[in-house]
Design an enzyme around this catalytic site. Sequence first.
Site, PDB file in Angstrom:
ATOM      1  N   GLY A 113       0.819  -1.197   0.000  1.00 20.61           N
ATOM      2  CA  GLY A 113       0.000   0.000   0.000  1.00 20.61           C
ATOM      3  C   GLY A 113       0.852   1.246   0.000  1.00 20.61           C
ATOM      4  O   GLY A 113       2.023   1.217  -0.381  1.00 20.61           O
ATOM      5  N   CYS A 114       0.288   2.365   0.444  1.00 23.02           N
ATOM      6  CA  CYS A 114       1.030   3.624   0.501  1.00 23.02           C
ATOM      7  C   CYS A 114       2.306   3.437   1.319  1.00 23.02           C
ATOM      8  O   CYS A 114       2.269   2.915   2.436  1.00 23.02           O
ATOM      9  CB  CYS A 114       0.160   4.716   1.120  1.00 23.02           C
ATOM     10  SG  CYS A 114       1.012   6.287   1.318  1.00 23.02           S
ATOM     11  N   PHE A 115       3.415   3.883   0.761  1.00 23.53           N
ATOM     12  CA  PHE A 115       4.685   3.626   1.437  1.00 23.53           C
ATOM     13  C   PHE A 115       4.876   4.444   2.710  1.00 23.53           C
ATOM     14  O   PHE A 115       5.749   4.137   3.521  1.00 23.53           O
ATOM     15  CB  PHE A 115       5.894   3.818   0.521  1.00 23.53           C
ATOM     16  CG  PHE A 115       5.858   4.955  -0.463  1.00 23.53           C
ATOM     17  CD1 PHE A 115       5.188   6.139  -0.205  1.00 23.53           C
ATOM     18  CD2 PHE A 115       6.514   4.832  -1.686  1.00 23.53           C
ATOM     19  CE1 PHE A 115       5.172   7.186  -1.123  1.00 23.53           C
ATOM     20  CE2 PHE A 115       6.501   5.863  -2.609  1.00 23.53           C
ATOM     21  CZ  PHE A 115       5.830   7.054  -2.318  1.00 23.53           C
TER      22      PHE A 115
END
Length: 220
Positions: free
Chosen positions: A53-55
């Site tokens: 997902g979003c880092f």
Amino acid sequence: MFFKSRSTKFGILALVARLVLAVLIPTHAVSALAESKAESAMTGLQTAVFAGGCFWGVDAVFKHVKGVASVESGYAGGSAGKANYKAVSSGRTGHAEAVRVRFNPAQVTYPQLLQVFFIVAHDPTQLNRQGPDVGSQYRSAIFFTDTEQQKLALAQIQQLSTDRTYGKPVVTQVTALQQFNLAEPYHQNYLALHPTQPYIVINDQPKIEHLRKQFPALYQ
């Protein structure tokens, strides 16, 4: 604050290794595997690359794991020429938002990092999305740097499936790391620099607390 306390010794050695590589070989001319092996030989650190997902949140979770020397946000899975946030956000580059974790195997093992990845950092049953973020760039993936990491990652997934840990299939991809491209500077250490941003408060801050409760011996 969520800044990580680093060992001065490992920090200096890692910096020297990266400077030597930068001088001897152009940035994208060396394979990720060769770079990982060279740095490991010089510093004693090993490299793991995860996408979940979003880092921003994944980065913050691993920064709180004992034995982790550094975490960087970037892009993996696609070509270097398309490794920028605007292009990757289209979902058509083959890249996933990922983090590169450099760790001391004498303090934390790769299987332990896998546990943190699967249990804390993200939900491995969500296909091409993670929470509110949708697209192949948010897929669950492990980019292994050697055959031992590949074997351990596959074994972990098999164990999770056998134990029916989630009640749903694990969709995490396991693939060889070809290259890791650093994300833009404003994406680095994002949670620590924006702890009160609504997205961070809702989606990522709870992961830090989950790590503390689920793995107290690894938390820092």
